[in-house]
Motif scaffolding. Structure first.
Motif, PDB file in Angstrom:
ATOM      1  N   MET A   1       0.803  -1.124   0.023  1.00  0.00           N
ATOM      2  CA  MET A   1       0.051   0.039  -0.287  1.00  0.00           C
ATOM      3  C   MET A   1       0.946   1.255  -0.015  1.00  0.00           C
ATOM      4  O   MET A   1       1.805   1.413   0.962  1.00  0.00           O
ATOM      5  N   LYS A   2       0.506   2.016  -0.982  1.00  0.00           N
ATOM      6  CA  LYS A   2       1.458   3.240  -1.227  1.00  0.00           C
ATOM      7  C   LYS A   2       0.597   4.636  -0.911  1.00  0.00           C
ATOM      8  O   LYS A   2      -0.509   4.674  -1.221  1.00  0.00           O
ATOM      9  N   VAL A   3       1.393   5.600  -0.149  1.00  0.00           N
ATOM     10  CA  VAL A   3       0.600   6.793   0.043  1.00  0.00           C
ATOM     11  C   VAL A   3       1.361   7.984  -0.553  1.00  0.00           C
ATOM     12  O   VAL A   3       2.534   7.959  -0.084  1.00  0.00           O
ATOM     13  N   VAL A   4       0.809   8.896  -1.052  1.00  0.00           N
ATOM     14  CA  VAL A   4       1.264  10.140  -1.582  1.00  0.00           C
ATOM     15  C   VAL A   4       1.554  11.082  -0.202  1.00  0.00           C
ATOM     16  O   VAL A   4       0.566  11.566   0.114  1.00  0.00           O
ATOM     17  N   GLU A   7      -0.552  14.343   0.164  1.00  0.00           N
ATOM     18  CA  GLU A   7      -1.948  14.023   0.310  1.00  0.00           C
ATOM     19  C   GLU A   7      -2.037  13.891   1.963  1.00  0.00           C
ATOM     20  O   GLU A   7      -2.872  14.509   2.674  1.00  0.00           O
ATOM     21  N   LEU A   8      -0.950  13.449   2.402  1.00  0.00           N
ATOM     22  CA  LEU A   8      -0.833  13.179   3.957  1.00  0.00           C
ATOM     23  C   LEU A   8      -1.014  14.702   4.522  1.00  0.00           C
ATOM     24  O   LEU A   8      -1.322  15.033   5.690  1.00  0.00           O
ATOM     25  N   CYS A   9      -0.184  15.502   4.064  1.00  0.00           N
ATOM     26  CA  CYS A   9       0.182  16.846   4.400  1.00  0.00           C
ATOM     27  C   CYS A   9      -1.173  17.578   4.385  1.00  0.00           C
ATOM     28  O   CYS A   9      -1.293  18.669   5.230  1.00  0.00           O
ATOM     29  N   PRO A 101      14.064   2.295   2.979  1.00  0.00           N
ATOM     30  CA  PRO A 101      13.437   1.329   1.889  1.00  0.00           C
ATOM     31  C   PRO A 101      11.827   1.600   1.821  1.00  0.00           C
ATOM     32  O   PRO A 101      11.414   1.127   0.846  1.00  0.00           O
ATOM     33  N   PHE A 102      11.278   2.464   2.603  1.00  0.00           N
ATOM     34  CA  PHE A 102       9.654   2.566   2.491  1.00  0.00           C
ATOM     35  C   PHE A 102       9.556   3.907   1.740  1.00  0.00           C
ATOM     36  O   PHE A 102       8.323   4.200   1.487  1.00  0.00           O
ATOM     37  N   MET A 103      10.595   4.626   1.527  1.00  0.00           N
ATOM     38  CA  MET A 103      10.368   5.946   0.804  1.00  0.00           C
ATOM     39  C   MET A 103      10.712   5.655  -0.837  1.00  0.00           C
ATOM     40  O   MET A 103      11.409   5.172  -1.136  1.00  0.00           O
ATOM     41  N   GLU A 104       9.681   6.328  -1.366  1.00  0.00           N
ATOM     42  CA  GLU A 104       9.925   5.665  -2.976  1.00  0.00           C
ATOM     43  C   GLU A 104       9.640   7.490  -3.809  1.00  0.00           C
ATOM     44  O   GLU A 104       9.113   8.419  -3.009  1.00  0.00           O
ATOM     45  N   ASP A 105      10.122   7.376  -4.913  1.00  0.00           N
ATOM     46  CA  ASP A 105       9.969   8.702  -5.719  1.00  0.00           C
ATOM     47  C   ASP A 105      10.237   9.989  -4.897  1.00  0.00           C
ATOM     48  O   ASP A 105       9.669  10.963  -4.769  1.00  0.00           O
ATOM     49  N   ALA A 106      11.767   9.945  -4.445  1.00  0.00           N
ATOM     50  CA  ALA A 106      12.471  11.111  -3.760  1.00  0.00           C
ATOM     51  C   ALA A 106      11.546  11.496  -2.647  1.00  0.00           C
ATOM     52  O   ALA A 106      11.420  12.855  -2.518  1.00  0.00           O
ATOM     53  N   GLY A 107      10.904  10.662  -1.848  1.00  0.00           N
ATOM     54  CA  GLY A 107      10.028  11.138  -0.690  1.00  0.00           C
ATOM     55  C   GLY A 107       8.593  11.748  -0.899  1.00  0.00           C
ATOM     56  O   GLY A 107       8.262  11.876   0.065  1.00  0.00           O
ATOM     57  N   VAL A 109       6.429   9.399  -2.014  1.00  0.00           N
ATOM     58  CA  VAL A 109       5.540   8.262  -1.853  1.00  0.00           C
ATOM     59  C   VAL A 109       6.061   7.644  -0.652  1.00  0.00           C
ATOM     60  O   VAL A 109       7.179   7.195  -0.592  1.00  0.00           O
ATOM     61  N   VAL A 110       5.252   6.932   0.163  1.00  0.00           N
ATOM     62  CA  VAL A 110       5.629   6.218   1.228  1.00  0.00           C
ATOM     63  C   VAL A 110       5.025   4.885   1.069  1.00  0.00           C
ATOM     64  O   VAL A 110       3.675   4.712   0.724  1.00  0.00           O
TER      65      VAL A 110
END
Ligand code: ZN
Ligand code: ZN
Length: 184
Positions: A1-4, A7-9, A101-107, A109-110
């Motif tokens: 499951m990935k979150v942008v 959107e969290l902010c 390892p859980f951060m993607e796309d330069a921070g 996406v988590v």
């Protein structure tokens, strides 16, 4: 499951997530841990200034060998953890965070499953025992001493006493020699 992260902010209230991990075996220092059911991770994420505050709860039931007798042993993990994720480009600590390892796309996406997995691995016990008084395997014949006693330990002397025994034997040898000489 990935979150942008953006959107969290922007979210006005905390965001809750429930992640179910796979039953893929995990390894810690040479010991295999097999989830008996998919581990559950619950996450509550909310923005706190320049960070995302994380509240996590992980539930898992893991099967692994006893460190002494190798019998299958079950460990129930029920852990709670908190964390703070620095937001991209806000401070020095961001650098480490971005390569996690859980951060993607330069921070941007988590990956919540990766984060949950990292939490679970971090809390695996270093040493699992089937019971606190496990007697382990016999180092000589390999028999499980919880099941029955082997004969290997019998007749064995305490190593410190064994040294004393050898000293006495040596002395005896010299004296015997002396006695023999006298006899001649
Ligand atoms: Zn054991
Ligand atoms: Zn034995």
């Amino acid at each position: 499951m990935k979150v942008v992260v953006a959107e969290l902010c922007e979210a006005v209230s905390p965001c809750d997530f429930e992640v179910v991990l796979s039953t893929m075996p995990l390894e810690l220092q040479g010991t295999d841990f097999v989830p008996l059911s998919p581990p559950h991770v619950r996450l509550r994420l909310r923005r706190e200034g320049r960070k995302i505050a994380v509240e996590a709860a992980v539930r898992a039931r893991m099967l692994s060998p006893c460190a002494r007798c190798l019998a299958d042993s079950i460990t129930d993990l029920n852990l709670a953890a908190t964390d703070l994720w620095p937001l991209c480009g806000m401070s020095d600590e961001t650098a480490d965070f971005l390569v996690s390892p859980f951060m993607e796309d330069a921070g941007r996406v988590v990956n919540l499953a990766e984060y949950g997995l990292a939490l679970l691995v971090e809390h695996l016990p270093v040493r699992v025992l089937c019971s606190g008084d496990c007697r382990g395997l016999c180092p000589t014949c390999g028999l499980n001493r919880n099941e029955r006693d082997c004969a290997c330990g019998q007749g064995e002397i305490d190593p410190r006493l064994a040294v004393l025994g050898r000293l006495l034997q040596d002395k005896g040898g010299v004296r015997d020699g002396a006695t023999e000489k006298k006899n001649i």
